[in-house]
Design a protein around this motif. Sequence first.
Motif, short mmCIF file in Angstrom:
data_model
loop_
_atom_site.label_atom_id
_atom_site.label_comp_id
_atom_site.label_asym_id
_atom_site.label_seq_id
_atom_site.Cartn_x
_atom_site.Cartn_y
_atom_site.Cartn_z
N GLU A 17 41.36 16.09 -10.79
CA GLU A 17 42.43 16.38 -11.76
C GLU A 17 42.40 15.39 -12.85
OE1 GLU A 17 45.87 16.10 -9.07
OE2 GLU A 17 46.11 18.35 -8.95
N ASN A 18 42.87 15.87 -13.95
CA ASN A 18 43.10 14.81 -15.32
C ASN A 18 44.45 14.16 -15.25
OD1 ASN A 18 40.68 16.29 -16.11
ND2 ASN A 18 41.76 17.98 -17.09
N ALA A 19 44.49 13.27 -15.95
CA ALA A 19 45.57 12.30 -16.08
C ALA A 19 45.55 11.91 -17.79
CB ALA A 19 45.41 11.00 -15.36
N ARG A 58 34.29 9.57 -19.04
CA ARG A 58 35.36 10.64 -18.91
C ARG A 58 36.55 10.17 -19.49
NH1 ARG A 58 36.86 10.21 -14.22
NH2 ARG A 58 35.51 8.41 -13.48
N LEU A 59 36.41 9.02 -20.12
CA LEU A 59 37.82 8.68 -20.75
C LEU A 59 37.87 8.66 -22.24
CD1 LEU A 59 37.69 5.06 -19.13
CD2 LEU A 59 39.06 6.99 -18.25
N THR A 60 39.20 8.77 -22.76
CA THR A 60 39.51 9.32 -24.24
C THR A 60 40.55 8.72 -24.57
OG1 THR A 60 38.39 11.55 -24.29
CG2 THR A 60 39.73 10.92 -25.99
N SER A 76 38.54 14.67 -14.94
CA SER A 76 37.88 14.91 -13.70
C SER A 76 38.07 13.67 -12.96
CB SER A 76 36.31 15.20 -13.94
OG SER A 76 36.51 16.31 -14.69
N SER A 77 39.17 13.14 -12.63
CA SER A 77 39.36 12.01 -11.84
C SER A 77 38.42 11.81 -10.79
CB SER A 77 40.70 11.82 -11.78
OG SER A 77 41.45 12.66 -10.86
#
Lengths: 110, 109
Positions: A17-19, A58-60, A76-77
């Motif tokens: 999942e995304n966060a 995967r970080l923004t 995509s944790s």
Amino acid sequence: GQQVQQSPASLVLQEGENAELQCNFSSTATRLQWFYQHPGGRLVSLFYNPSGTKHTGRLTSTTVTNERRSSLHISSSQTTDSGTYFCAIDHNTGNYKYVFGAGTRLKVIA
Amino acid sequence: EAAVTQSPRNKVAVTGGKVTLSCNQTNNHNNMYWYRQDTGHGLRLIHYSYGAGSTEKGDIPDGYKASRPSQENFSLILELATPSQTSVYFCASGTGEQYFGPGTRLTVL
């Protein structure tokens, strides 16, 4: 003094999942940094981002300076993303003093 | 990435005793900082320094002194330790971007 508010305070995700983590601050930020704290305590700098958007893996991180907010998006944790994420703000051009938010505690479960 | 080291990594002290926490950085940063982190909270600034010989009060300096004898070294001194100073202490260096040491866990009994 400078106030830094992070939300949510805690978050549980299923792997994949995304966060979206939020940071709001009371005065214009001259400097802004996002940190990750390992469960064992080590602090790692993720982004130095006083304005605009930055990506790594995967970080923004996106900071909108005139709206006094910044966000950290994790896509995509993975279970290894578990830990605490801190936003820190320096609003003074002269003395390089950061004020930290209380953090967002993230747990990613498999 | 900047290398910041701290010693000791763990310390148990008695109330009223003197405690010195040490920090060393090898990347020639002018600015160094001492923070404390209490369970479930963010970091709070105790003292900072702009270079050798300089120390400045942060947001929670009461009960603490600092010393910056050289560019590389920055110490935090608790002259009369109290149980309320039980915490994890972090040292950092840098200006725009700060780099942190691994932390020192201090317990005052």
